[in-house]
Design an enzyme around this catalytic site. Structure first.
Site, mmCIF file in Angstrom:
data_model
loop_
_atom_site.group_PDB
_atom_site.id
_atom_site.type_symbol
_atom_site.label_atom_id
_atom_site.label_comp_id
_atom_site.label_asym_id
_atom_site.label_seq_id
_atom_site.Cartn_x
_atom_site.Cartn_y
_atom_site.Cartn_z
ATOM 1 N N LYS A 1 104.051 -35.610 -1.763
ATOM 2 C CA LYS A 1 103.996 -36.651 -0.729
ATOM 3 C C LYS A 1 102.946 -37.673 -1.143
ATOM 4 O O LYS A 1 101.873 -37.302 -1.644
ATOM 5 C CB LYS A 1 103.646 -36.017 0.616
ATOM 6 N N SER B 1 106.609 -37.528 9.319
ATOM 7 C CA SER B 1 106.351 -38.559 8.337
ATOM 8 C C SER B 1 106.704 -38.135 6.910
ATOM 9 O O SER B 1 106.822 -38.990 6.043
ATOM 10 C CB SER B 1 104.866 -38.957 8.378
ATOM 11 N N SER C 1 105.034 -33.329 11.140
ATOM 12 C CA SER C 1 105.590 -34.072 9.999
ATOM 13 C C SER C 1 106.116 -33.259 8.840
ATOM 14 O O SER C 1 106.708 -33.822 7.923
ATOM 15 C CB SER C 1 104.558 -35.060 9.465
HETATM 16 N N1 GLN Z 1 105.231 -37.991 14.509
HETATM 17 C C1 GLN Z 1 103.844 -37.715 14.790
HETATM 18 C C2 GLN Z 1 103.074 -39.007 14.717
HETATM 19 O O1 GLN Z 1 103.684 -40.005 14.616
HETATM 20 C C3 GLN Z 1 103.328 -36.713 13.822
HETATM 21 C C4 GLN Z 1 103.038 -37.277 12.486
HETATM 22 C C5 GLN Z 1 102.508 -36.268 11.521
HETATM 23 O O2 GLN Z 1 102.602 -35.059 11.724
HETATM 24 N N2 GLN Z 1 101.881 -36.778 10.475
HETATM 25 O O3 GLN Z 1 101.897 -39.042 14.775
#
Ligand code: GLN
Length: 486
Positions: free
Chosen positions: A76, A151, A175
């Site tokens: 990532k 994400s 995410s």
């Molecule tokens: N979707 C959540 C956010 O927008 C979690 C994101 C994540 O786990 N990095 O913050």
């Protein structure tokens, strides 16, 4: 090759059926032909990947090997990797070449794995659909009109489309699990503190945790063996004896107690996800497990609590991007303050700015007690709900997401609707617990459904066992999206 497990790939490499250079070239060629379709990678660097593959081939000849030696793993783009462009999905870091390796990257390097490329992600990991990436949206390999989740959407799509053998992700509120569910792969967020955050670009430090994304629980266990471990450069890294996460994979599940939180099966769960989760539970009963009804009464507050705490931490973490030492700097400005303002205004996207503003607000004098402190207290209550629940059960199960993948653009104008896609995952981060998602069927639109498994602190080996046993009697995790051939 493309559908082989990590174990099979490792065996093929060790027995010289294939070299790491050949395997790496195979994936690089697929990425070259297919990435324009999925946009799963932000950066590929053939030269650097092949150099690592050549080094791995030397290790393989000398039999100095680890389970992942020579295997192409996607990273990532939140992990700093020496000499690699590391963008975190942002214009702010679009030209940033990392001058050092994250602990996770060091671990993969010393295992002899090959970094096959840096995967696309929501900007600074803020999002649930990959649509906030400065580098464009990622397409779900199962349906190009659908989001891959976020994400870690690039990693999920890369695994699902066979553009890498396995990948890393990070999970602050879901995410790893949410994109794994939406792309039909397996993903694990470990207990907070098991994987070092050193060199992993910070979003909300008390919640961020890295973990593996792969086809199966067995692959996740091999990945976690490499990723986990104490690192004194992260003050929240936990000093524990090292574990072999594959050790319990084959244990029978007789006597396993599965807790089903009533809040996870209430209104909001879509009509096609619910039956798939129920069918998985039925499968577990056949494997010898029993079911206990539990309640997580404060979990309904997890989204509002998270959207106070995560932005608060983000506003502080992102204050370092000021255009001075590294990152984007506006080309025209009148004085220092103007340079800060223009660099941040031009370098950050809309969602990131929204969170910085919310975070600054909830931390400001006069609102701190009303929002931030209250949220911290509820965070404690949410964690206590899990403590109570684990007195009655060994693992908790439910859906990973309320629906299958939604369409690109569908939730863009409504941040709250977007935030709700993490309704079942966020409480786990607030409590610091481990959670995973494994493929468990398909919805009405033929898109994948994820089963979430939540464990008690440091119970990753048991969760992997629970997931692996299910994957021995089902084949959801082996299903492949159509149209991904090179
Ligand atoms: N979707 C959540 C956010 O927008 C979690 C994101 C994540 O786990 N990095 O913050």
């Amino acid at each position: 090759m493309l559908n082989s497990s990590l174990q099979q790939l490792g065996a093929a490499l060790r027995s010289k059926k294939i070299s790491s250079v050949e395997l790496t070239q195979l994936y690089l060629d697929r990425i070259a032909t297919l990435n324009s379709k999925f946009n799963a990678y932000i950066t590929v660097n053939e030269e650097m990947s092949l150099a690592q593959a050549r080094a791995a081939d030397v290790k393989l000849v000398q039999s100095e090997t680890n389970a992942l030696t020579g295997i192409p793993i996607a990273q990532k783009d939140i992990f700093c990797a020496l000499g690699w462009r590391t963008t975190c999905g942002s214009k702010m870091l679009s030209d940033f070449i990392a001058p050092y390796d994250a602990h996770v990257i060091e671990q993969f390097n010393s295992a002899g794995a090959v970094n096959i490329g840096k995967t696309n992600m929501d900007e600074f990991a803020m999002g649930s659909s990959n649509e906030t990436s400065y580098f464009g949206t990622v397409k779900n390999p199962w349906n190009h009109k659908a989001v891959p989740g976020g994400s870690s959407g690039g990693s999920a799509a890369a695994v699902s489309a066979r553009l890498c053998a396995a990948a890393t992700g990070t999970d602050t509120g879901g995410s790893i699990r949410q994109p794994a569910a939406l792309c039909g792969i397996s993903g694990l967020k470990p207990t907070y503190g098991v994987v070092s955050r050193y060199g992993m670009i910070a979003f909300a430090s008390s919640l961020d945790q890295a973990g593996p994304m792969a086809h199966s629980a067995e692959d996740l266990a091999l990945m976690l063996n490499v990723m986990a471990g104490f690192d004194e450069r992260d003050s929240t890294s936990l000093q524990r004896e090292s574990e072999d996460y594959t050790r319990d994979l084959n244990k029978p599940l007789n006597g396993l107690r599965i807790g089903l939180p009533k809040e996870f099966f209430a209104a909001g769960l879509s009509a096609d996800v619910a039956p798939a989760i129920e069918a998985s539970i039925a499968e577990y009963k056949k494997l010898g497990a029993s079911v206990v009804d539990i309640s997580l009464p404060n979990s309904r507050l997890s989204i509002p609590v998270y959207y106070v705490l995560a932005p608060a931490e983000a506003s502080s973490n992102l204050s370092r991007y000021d255009g001075v030492r590294y990152g984007y700097r506006a080309s025209e400005y009148t004085n220092l303050a103007d340079m800060y303002e223009k660099s941040r205004a031009q370098g950050f996207g809309e969602e990131v700015k929204r969170r910085i503003m919310i975070g600054t607000y909830v931390l400001s004098h006069g609102y701190y007690d009303a929002y931030y402190l209250q949220a911290q207290k509820i965070r404690r209550l949410i964690a206590q709900d899990f403590d109570e629940a684990f007195k009655q059960c060994d693992v908790i199960m439910g859906p990973t997401t309320p629906t299958t993948a939604f369409n690109l653009g569908e939730k863009n104008d409504d941040p709250v609707q977007m935030y709700l896609s993490d309704i079942y995952t966020i409480a786990v981060n607030l409590a610091g617990l481990p959670g995973m998602s494994i493929p468990a069927g398909f919805g009405g639109n033929d898109l994948p459904i994820g089963l979430q498994i939540i464990g008690n602190y440091f119970d990753e080996a048991r969760m992997l066992n629970v997931a692996h046993q299910y994957q021995q009697v089902t084949d959801w995790h082996t299903r492949t999206p159509q149209h991904i051939e090179g």
